[in-house]
Design an enzyme around this catalytic site. Structure first.
Site, short mmCIF file in Angstrom:
data_model
loop_
_atom_site.label_atom_id
_atom_site.label_comp_id
_atom_site.label_asym_id
_atom_site.label_seq_id
_atom_site.Cartn_x
_atom_site.Cartn_y
_atom_site.Cartn_z
CG ASN A 66 -1.70 1.25 1.33
OD1 ASN A 66 -1.95 2.07 0.34
ND2 ASN A 66 -2.19 1.44 2.48
CG HIS A 98 -5.71 1.61 4.93
ND1 HIS A 98 -5.48 2.55 5.90
CD2 HIS A 98 -4.92 1.05 4.69
CE1 HIS A 98 -4.23 2.32 6.25
NE2 HIS A 98 -3.83 1.49 5.55
CD GLU A 113 -3.77 -2.61 7.01
OE1 GLU A 113 -2.49 -2.88 6.83
OE2 GLU A 113 -4.33 -1.55 7.05
CB SER A 148 4.85 -1.83 11.91
OG SER A 148 4.59 -0.49 12.35
N GLY A 181 2.71 -1.22 4.13
CA GLY A 181 2.68 0.00 3.95
C GLY A 181 4.08 0.62 3.59
N GLY A 182 4.66 1.06 4.98
CA GLY A 182 5.84 1.69 4.52
C GLY A 182 6.95 0.79 3.81
C1 PEP Z 1 -0.83 -0.04 5.69
O1 PEP Z 1 -1.08 1.27 5.55
O2 PEP Z 1 -1.91 -0.62 5.37
C2 PEP Z 1 0.06 -0.46 6.61
C3 PEP Z 1 -0.11 -1.67 7.24
O3 PEP Z 1 1.39 0.39 6.69
P1 PEP Z 1 2.52 0.09 7.58
O4 PEP Z 1 3.05 -1.04 7.04
O5 PEP Z 1 3.57 1.45 7.20
O6 PEP Z 1 2.17 0.09 9.03
#
Ligand code: PEP
Length: 253
Positions: free
Chosen positions: A9, A96, A168, A214, A235-236
């Site tokens: 994402n 989300h 999530e 994360s 995400g990141g």
């Molecule tokens: C996300 O945006 O769905 C997500 C899981 O972000 P991150 O991996 O950065 O926590």
């Protein structure tokens, strides 16, 4: 058998050229690293969808991060499921936590976004998760059950089978705090039990449930080794080709 999926994402990151450049790296790296029964998806901002679909070469599925619940009309600034489908995209994130939090998206709205996405043959990746307060005050099972009941369980069995779920925990998104493999497995088993109660064991066994929050190359293997976790929403780490590919690779190790 349920599918293993690693979905990135990108959120609101990467201008047009940056997106093409990162995606080209990811396609080349992932091509050699994914296993046969695994899908890889990148959920990108709308401006990228068409170009990425052309570069994807069957290696990576392309997803949007949001779609409108109506077919078309006077909704300035919005993008419909039909438009997304016409770019070659195959998936769309629904619900989300950033959409729920910053754009006040309710379970009822998400229920109708899911229906419209399915009508246009997009695979919804439907996100649920509790906040830190809800985790700490012990209401998280109830919160997740309400998100499932109100956002998804209106679907008939055939449509439900076309949905991918993502758990999530909001407190783990972008914070560097990850649910432990045990915490994540506990919730995934809870979600699967709710699906079984609603649609039966065969559907529950076949439903792909991703973990997000994360997730990175150091923790992915332990999370994905849990029996009810079928991959990740990233995400990141999806903004770094090496990290994202290393997460994809954990399924092969
Ligand atoms: C996300 O945006 O769905 C997500 C899981 O972000 P991150 O991996 O950065 O926590």
């Amino acid at each position: 058998m349920r599918k293993k999926i690693v979905a990135g994402n990108w959120k609101m990151n990467l201008d047009y050229n940056e997106g093409i450049s990162l995606f080209s790296e990811i396609v080349n790296m992932v091509r050699d690293e994914r296993s046969g029964d695994q899908s890889v998806v990148i959920c990108a901002p709308f401006i990228h969808l068409n170009s990425l679909s052309q570069l994807a070469a069957g290696v990576i599925g392309i997803g949007a991060q949001n779609s409108h619940q109506q077919e078309s009309g006077a909704f300035t600034g919005e993008v419909s499921a039909k438009m997304i489908k016409s770019t070659g995209a195959t998936h769309v994130l629904v619900g989300h936590s950033e959409r729920r939090q910053y754009f006040a998206e309710t379970d009822q709205l998400l229920a109708s976004k899911t229906v419209t996405a399915l009508q246009h043959n997009l695979t919804p990746i439907f996100c649920i998760g509790e906040t830190l307060d809800e985790r700490n005050n012990g209401s998280y099972y109830q919160v997740l059950e309400t998100q499932l009941n109100d956002g998804l369980f209106h679907l008939d069995e055939a449509d439900f089978r076309r949905v991918v779920l993502a758990y999530e925990p909001v407190w783990a998104i972008g914070t560097g705090l990850t649910a432990t493999p045990e915490q994540a497995q506990d919730i995934h088993a809870f979600i699967r039990a709710k699906i079984e109660a609603k649609y039966g064991m065969a559907v529950s066994d076949d439903t792909t449930i991703l973990y997000g929050g994360s997730c990175n190359p150091s923790n992915a293997a332990q999370l994905f080794a849990q029996k009810d976790i079928d991959g990740g929403l990233i995400g990141g780490a999806s903004l770094k080709s090496r990290d994202f590919t290393d997460i994809v690779k954990t399924f092969n190790s």
